[in-house]
Structures are given as structure tokens and as C-alpha cells.
Design a protein around this motif. Structure first.
Motif, short mmCIF file in Angstrom:
data_model
loop_
_atom_site.label_atom_id
_atom_site.label_comp_id
_atom_site.label_asym_id
_atom_site.label_seq_id
_atom_site.Cartn_x
_atom_site.Cartn_y
_atom_site.Cartn_z
N LYS A 1 -34.26 20.84 -29.93
CA LYS A 1 -34.75 20.56 -31.26
C LYS A 1 -35.86 19.51 -31.22
O LYS A 1 -36.87 19.66 -31.88
N ALA A 2 -35.65 18.47 -30.46
CA ALA A 2 -36.67 17.42 -30.37
C ALA A 2 -37.91 17.92 -29.65
O ALA A 2 -39.03 17.51 -29.97
N LEU A 3 -37.73 18.82 -28.70
CA LEU A 3 -38.87 19.39 -27.98
C LEU A 3 -39.73 20.23 -28.91
O LEU A 3 -40.97 20.14 -28.89
N TRP A 4 -39.10 21.03 -29.77
CA TRP A 4 -39.85 21.84 -30.72
C TRP A 4 -40.55 20.97 -31.75
O TRP A 4 -41.68 21.28 -32.17
N MET A 5 -39.89 19.90 -32.18
CA MET A 5 -40.52 18.98 -33.13
C MET A 5 -41.75 18.34 -32.52
O MET A 5 -42.80 18.27 -33.15
N SER A 6 -41.63 17.88 -31.28
CA SER A 6 -42.76 17.26 -30.59
C SER A 6 -43.90 18.26 -30.40
O SER A 6 -45.07 17.91 -30.59
N ALA A 7 -43.56 19.49 -30.02
CA ALA A 7 -44.59 20.51 -29.84
C ALA A 7 -45.30 20.82 -31.15
O ALA A 7 -46.53 20.99 -31.18
N GLY A 8 -44.55 20.88 -32.24
CA GLY A 8 -45.15 21.14 -33.55
C GLY A 8 -46.08 20.02 -33.99
O GLY A 8 -47.18 20.28 -34.48
N PHE A 9 -45.63 18.79 -33.82
CA PHE A 9 -46.48 17.66 -34.19
C PHE A 9 -47.73 17.59 -33.31
O PHE A 9 -48.82 17.31 -33.80
N LEU A 10 -47.58 17.86 -32.03
CA LEU A 10 -48.72 17.86 -31.13
C LEU A 10 -49.72 18.95 -31.51
O LEU A 10 -50.94 18.70 -31.54
N LEU A 11 -49.23 20.13 -31.83
CA LEU A 11 -50.10 21.22 -32.25
C LEU A 11 -50.82 20.87 -33.54
O LEU A 11 -52.03 21.11 -33.68
N VAL B 1 -43.78 25.23 -37.12
CA VAL B 1 -42.85 24.88 -36.03
C VAL B 1 -42.03 23.65 -36.41
O VAL B 1 -40.81 23.61 -36.20
N VAL B 2 -42.67 22.65 -36.99
CA VAL B 2 -41.93 21.45 -37.41
C VAL B 2 -40.92 21.79 -38.50
O VAL B 2 -39.78 21.32 -38.47
N TYR B 3 -41.32 22.63 -39.44
CA TYR B 3 -40.40 23.01 -40.51
C TYR B 3 -39.20 23.78 -39.96
O TYR B 3 -38.05 23.51 -40.34
N LEU B 4 -39.46 24.74 -39.08
CA LEU B 4 -38.36 25.52 -38.53
C LEU B 4 -37.47 24.67 -37.62
O LEU B 4 -36.25 24.89 -37.57
N ALA B 5 -38.04 23.71 -36.92
CA ALA B 5 -37.23 22.85 -36.05
C ALA B 5 -36.38 21.88 -36.86
O ALA B 5 -35.30 21.49 -36.42
N SER B 6 -36.84 21.51 -38.03
CA SER B 6 -36.09 20.53 -38.83
C SER B 6 -35.04 21.20 -39.72
O SER B 6 -34.21 20.51 -40.31
#
Length: 68
Positions: free
Chosen positions: A1-11, A56-61
Motif C-alpha cells: 500500500k505504501a509503495l503504491w502511494m509513493s509511486a502515485g505521488f512520484l508520478l 493511483v493515490v486514490y486507489l491505494a488509499s
């Protein structure tokens, strides 16, 4: 979950900063290949990066277990 959040924010951050810098006339060195086919293609891909980052951030959260 944290990995997807980080990837979304980075993107999102990379896409948004690339958009802002392209308004000034500067490009990020590792994203210059986006503008190779044309400036419109590069602009659309940067917009797509921002939107994909938000999605991605929305789906991860989202807590999918609480939705059921």
C-alpha cells in the motif's frame, strides 16, 4: 500500500513539474523522449502522468474491505 502511494505521488509530482517546466521552456533530462514524437504528444503524456498519479493515490488509499 505504501509503495503504491509513493509511486502515485512520484508520478504526480514528476508530471506536474514537467508541465510547469515546459511552460518556461525547460525539460527534465530523463523525460525529453516524451517530446520526441511532437510537443502535443509530450503535453498529453504529461497530463496523463498527473491524472494517473492521482488515480493511483486514490486507489491505494481506498480501504476495499470497509467498502463491502
Amino acid at each position: 500500500k505504501a509503495l503504491w502511494m509513493s509511486a502515485g505521488f512520484l508520478l504526480f509530482i514528476l508530471g506536474f513539474s514537467a508541465l510547469v517546466l515546459s511552460l518556461v521552456g525547460v525539460q527534465l533530462a530523463f523525460l525529453t523522449w516524451l517530446d520526441a514524437p511532437g510537443r502535443l504528444f509530450g503535453f498529453l503524456m504529461k497530463i496523463l502522468m498527473v491524472v494517473a498519479g492521482i488515480v493511483v493515490v486514490y486507489l491505494a488509499s481506498t480501504d476495499w474491505r470497509a467498502e463491502e
